[in-house]
Design an enzyme around this catalytic site. Structure first.
Site, PDB file in Angstrom:
ATOM      1  N   CYS A  30      19.665  19.529 -22.225  1.00 41.59           N
ATOM      2  CA  CYS A  30      18.538  18.655 -22.402  1.00 41.59           C
ATOM      3  C   CYS A  30      17.390  18.762 -23.174  1.00 41.59           C
ATOM      4  O   CYS A  30      16.773  19.927 -22.919  1.00 41.59           O
ATOM      5  CB  CYS A  30      18.308  18.207 -20.891  1.00 41.59           C
ATOM      6  SG  CYS A  30      16.677  17.076 -20.709  1.00 41.59           S
ATOM      7  N   CYS A  33      14.165  18.564 -21.292  1.00 39.47           N
ATOM      8  CA  CYS A  33      13.887  19.653 -20.365  1.00 39.47           C
ATOM      9  C   CYS A  33      13.349  20.903 -21.117  1.00 39.47           C
ATOM     10  O   CYS A  33      12.769  21.638 -20.393  1.00 39.47           O
ATOM     11  CB  CYS A  33      15.319  20.067 -19.809  1.00 39.47           C
ATOM     12  SG  CYS A  33      15.934  18.443 -19.004  1.00 39.47           S
TER      13      CYS A  33
END
Length: 106
Positions: A30, A33
């Site tokens: 991600c 993230c």
């Protein structure tokens, strides 16, 4: 440093904590993230002893992720006395996260 929260230690570290808790639900694949990760680490250092700051890898811990209905990451949940009191979905500036955490310290 942020704690590694897992399906196995979640109850002990989060639900039974006597301090406010910030949990970052993330995954290695991600992109957003990876942007939030260093911010969460900074917050963990700044609030050491005052709050619990941890990270949950959603790929390795499907139990917690399912329990809290995590569908989008990064998802940051704020707990106090074992209950979710606030949340933030997506990458945001550090100030947004620290403001939410400070409210739980009162």
């Amino acid at each position: 440093m942020a704690l590694e929260i897992t399906d196995a230690n979640f109850d002990e570290l989060v639900l039974k904590s006597d301090k406010p808790v910030l949990i970052d639900f993330w995954a290695e694949w991600c992109g957003p993230c990876r942007m939030v990760g260093p911010v969460v680490e900074d917050i963990a250092k700044e609030y050491e002893g005052k709050a619990v700051v941890g990270k949950v890898n959603v790929d390795n811990n499907p139990g917690i992720s399912t329990k809290f209905g995590i569908r989008n990451i990064p998802a940051l949940l704020f707990f106090k006395n074992g209950e979710i009191v606030d949340k933030q979905i997506g990458a945001v500036p550090k100030s947004v996260l620290t403001d939410k955490l400070v409210k739980q310290l009162v």
